[in-house]
Write an enzyme that holds these catalytic residues in place. Sequence first.
Site, PDB file in Angstrom:
ATOM      1  N   ASP A 223       0.853  -1.188   0.000  1.00 28.67           N
ATOM      2  CA  ASP A 223       0.000   0.000   0.000  1.00 28.67           C
ATOM      3  C   ASP A 223       0.888   1.237   0.000  1.00 28.67           C
ATOM      4  O   ASP A 223       1.993   1.244   0.566  1.00 28.67           O
ATOM      5  CB  ASP A 223      -0.905   0.005   1.225  1.00 28.67           C
ATOM      6  CG  ASP A 223      -1.981  -1.067   1.156  1.00 28.67           C
ATOM      7  OD1 ASP A 223      -2.211  -1.597   0.050  1.00 28.67           O
ATOM      8  OD2 ASP A 223      -2.579  -1.387   2.200  1.00 28.67           O
ATOM      9  N   ASP A 225       0.547   4.039   1.501  1.00 30.00           N
ATOM     10  CA  ASP A 225       0.592   4.834   2.733  1.00 30.00           C
ATOM     11  C   ASP A 225       1.336   4.155   3.874  1.00 30.00           C
ATOM     12  O   ASP A 225       1.270   4.602   5.011  1.00 30.00           O
ATOM     13  CB  ASP A 225      -0.829   5.183   3.192  1.00 30.00           C
ATOM     14  CG  ASP A 225      -1.700   3.945   3.375  1.00 30.00           C
ATOM     15  OD1 ASP A 225      -1.190   2.821   3.196  1.00 30.00           O
ATOM     16  OD2 ASP A 225      -2.897   4.106   3.680  1.00 30.00           O
ATOM     17  N   TRP A 285     -13.483  -1.829   0.163  1.00 28.19           N
ATOM     18  CA  TRP A 285     -12.455  -2.029   1.186  1.00 28.19           C
ATOM     19  C   TRP A 285     -12.691  -3.340   1.942  1.00 28.19           C
ATOM     20  O   TRP A 285     -13.799  -3.666   2.329  1.00 28.19           O
ATOM     21  CB  TRP A 285     -12.478  -0.869   2.178  1.00 28.19           C
ATOM     22  CG  TRP A 285     -11.464  -1.002   3.269  1.00 28.19           C
ATOM     23  CD1 TRP A 285     -10.167  -0.575   3.243  1.00 28.19           C
ATOM     24  CD2 TRP A 285     -11.659  -1.606   4.542  1.00 28.19           C
ATOM     25  NE1 TRP A 285      -9.537  -0.885   4.419  1.00 28.19           N
ATOM     26  CE2 TRP A 285     -10.434  -1.522   5.247  1.00 28.19           C
ATOM     27  CE3 TRP A 285     -12.774  -2.229   5.164  1.00 28.19           C
ATOM     28  CZ2 TRP A 285     -10.277  -2.018   6.527  1.00 28.19           C
ATOM     29  CZ3 TRP A 285     -12.606  -2.741   6.445  1.00 28.19           C
ATOM     30  CH2 TRP A 285     -11.367  -2.618   7.124  1.00 28.19           C
ATOM     31  N   GLU A 288      -9.949  -8.878   0.898  1.00 26.42           N
ATOM     32  CA  GLU A 288      -9.067  -9.515  -0.076  1.00 26.42           C
ATOM     33  C   GLU A 288      -7.803 -10.091   0.566  1.00 26.42           C
ATOM     34  O   GLU A 288      -7.303 -11.148   0.167  1.00 26.42           O
ATOM     35  CB  GLU A 288      -8.706  -8.546  -1.205  1.00 26.42           C
ATOM     36  CG  GLU A 288      -7.602  -7.538  -0.923  1.00 26.42           C
ATOM     37  CD  GLU A 288      -8.029  -6.410  -0.006  1.00 26.42           C
ATOM     38  OE1 GLU A 288      -7.141  -5.709   0.500  1.00 26.42           O
ATOM     39  OE2 GLU A 288      -9.236  -6.217   0.200  1.00 26.42           O
ATOM     40  N   ASP A 289      -7.273  -9.415   1.601  1.00 26.80           N
ATOM     41  CA  ASP A 289      -6.059  -9.926   2.238  1.00 26.80           C
ATOM     42  C   ASP A 289      -6.343 -11.215   3.016  1.00 26.80           C
ATOM     43  O   ASP A 289      -5.495 -12.106   3.072  1.00 26.80           O
ATOM     44  CB  ASP A 289      -5.432  -8.856   3.143  1.00 26.80           C
ATOM     45  CG  ASP A 289      -6.453  -8.189   4.045  1.00 26.80           C
ATOM     46  OD1 ASP A 289      -7.650  -8.485   3.925  1.00 26.80           O
ATOM     47  OD2 ASP A 289      -6.054  -7.358   4.874  1.00 26.80           O
ATOM     48  N   MET A 315       1.822   4.502   9.217  1.00 31.51           N
ATOM     49  CA  MET A 315       0.835   4.762   8.176  1.00 31.51           C
ATOM     50  C   MET A 315       0.588   6.268   8.063  1.00 31.51           C
ATOM     51  O   MET A 315       0.469   6.953   9.082  1.00 31.51           O
ATOM     52  CB  MET A 315      -0.480   4.038   8.480  1.00 31.51           C
ATOM     53  CG  MET A 315      -1.604   4.355   7.503  1.00 31.51           C
ATOM     54  SD  MET A 315      -3.145   3.485   7.881  1.00 31.51           S
ATOM     55  CE  MET A 315      -2.743   1.870   7.224  1.00 31.51           C
ATOM     56  N   HIS A 318      -5.031   9.527   6.829  1.00 33.81           N
ATOM     57  CA  HIS A 318      -5.865  10.086   5.760  1.00 33.81           C
ATOM     58  C   HIS A 318      -7.295   9.619   5.971  1.00 33.81           C
ATOM     59  O   HIS A 318      -7.567   8.651   6.695  1.00 33.81           O
ATOM     60  CB  HIS A 318      -5.362   9.625   4.394  1.00 33.81           C
ATOM     61  CG  HIS A 318      -5.390   8.119   4.223  1.00 33.81           C
ATOM     62  ND1 HIS A 318      -6.461   7.442   3.704  1.00 33.81           N
ATOM     63  CD2 HIS A 318      -4.469   7.173   4.534  1.00 33.81           C
ATOM     64  CE1 HIS A 318      -6.204   6.155   3.686  1.00 33.81           C
ATOM     65  NE2 HIS A 318      -4.997   5.962   4.185  1.00 33.81           N
ATOM     66  N   ARG A 320     -10.785   7.931   4.614  1.00 38.78           N
ATOM     67  CA  ARG A 320     -11.042   6.830   3.691  1.00 38.78           C
ATOM     68  C   ARG A 320     -11.435   7.380   2.324  1.00 38.78           C
ATOM     69  O   ARG A 320     -12.187   8.343   2.202  1.00 38.78           O
ATOM     70  CB  ARG A 320     -12.148   5.928   4.234  1.00 38.78           C
ATOM     71  CG  ARG A 320     -12.537   4.791   3.268  1.00 38.78           C
ATOM     72  CD  ARG A 320     -13.268   3.685   3.993  1.00 38.78           C
ATOM     73  NE  ARG A 320     -12.350   3.002   4.898  1.00 38.78           N
ATOM     74  CZ  ARG A 320     -12.742   2.160   5.847  1.00 38.78           C
ATOM     75  NH1 ARG A 320     -14.042   1.923   6.026  1.00 38.78           N
ATOM     76  NH2 ARG A 320     -11.866   1.576   6.631  1.00 38.78           N
TER      77      ARG A 320
END
Length: 379
Positions: A223, A225, A285, A288-289, A315, A318, A320
């Site tokens: 990712d 971030d 969101w 998937e992981d 991280m 931010h 979403r």
Amino acid sequence: MSRLMLGRTLERICKAVLLLCLVHFLIMMILYFDVYSQRFDIFSRFNNGRGVNSSRGPHHYYYNFSSGRPNTTFASYLATADHLMPSTKPEANQTPPTPKPLPPCPEVPPGLVGRLLIEFSSQITLERVQRENPNVTEGGKYTPPDCRPKQKVAIIIPFRHRDNHLKYWLHYLHPVLRRQKIDYGIYIINQLGEDTFNRAKLLNVGYTEALKDAEYDCFIFSDVDLIPMDDRNLYHCYDQPRHFAIAMDKFGFRLPYAGYFGGVSGLSRKQFLKINGFPNEYWGWGGEDDDIYNRITLNGMKVSRPDVRIGRYRMIKHERDKHNEPNPQRFTKIQNTKNTMRKDGISSLMYRVVSVKKYPLYTNISVEIGKPPPRPLKG
């Protein structure tokens, strides 16, 4: 009386002129014989170097050009010696020397510094990052100049509307990867349009497109971030699928649950194909992981992780992203991984590449990946 004195004066003048001519003649003769002896010396040295002793090895030639000679004498030396100089052109059958092969890169590179200070308050520009990493070549590629890495690593980042985060990621990761002696290329997979975001499908696209660019055998999925806080967290592939981001600051530097595989992970090409890549049907969101973790364990592999003190990440805070809301179907899909992983993955991937642009610090691949299917009506 006056005539007698005049005659003696003329006689003295004539003797003086004659003596002057004689001196001039002697000087010319000395110069002549000196030049002749020098020419003879050049010729004799040339014969000695090319004649009987030529089989004994290389010889050195010395030419004495006196700065006190007239210009015409110096020119004559050059004219005489020019065709006597040994040729500097390589012979036709002479092969260039073979470069010495580089040694393998060490398992633990000596230039690592350990714990890093990561902050996001400073303003970062891509020009600054480029100046700080002059050895990174077009497309965000780097190869260690002093050793031979075991793996060629593609770093894949799913992306949309995160330009400021990307600057920080490049600012911190390029120096870390170079210190780790990684042979790498960075690929930003940019989802075009404003439809629902699909992280895992973008990672499949990155895998496919990176292999069109180079023969990679290791793939790091990150990712944009997440920044590692320790450069001893080595970005290469291992005997088992690797989970790098095991201790994020947003989770209190702890693993949130045993099956967590999010943030930053790595698989070799063989491992990736064994699980049929990542799922394509997780729109929005989350989920998937966990599906990827299930694929790994269902195929007889285990997740490897670094020490918790090394696998720490910060991280970038931010809000979403729009069109990346939590997927309400994720929990049902995770439970069906065993039934879906053979038909949903790299083997069923469909997308369209719109553009590929190679920038100094990364390669940007903009793609269209379609839209999520209509959600079933409730009731």
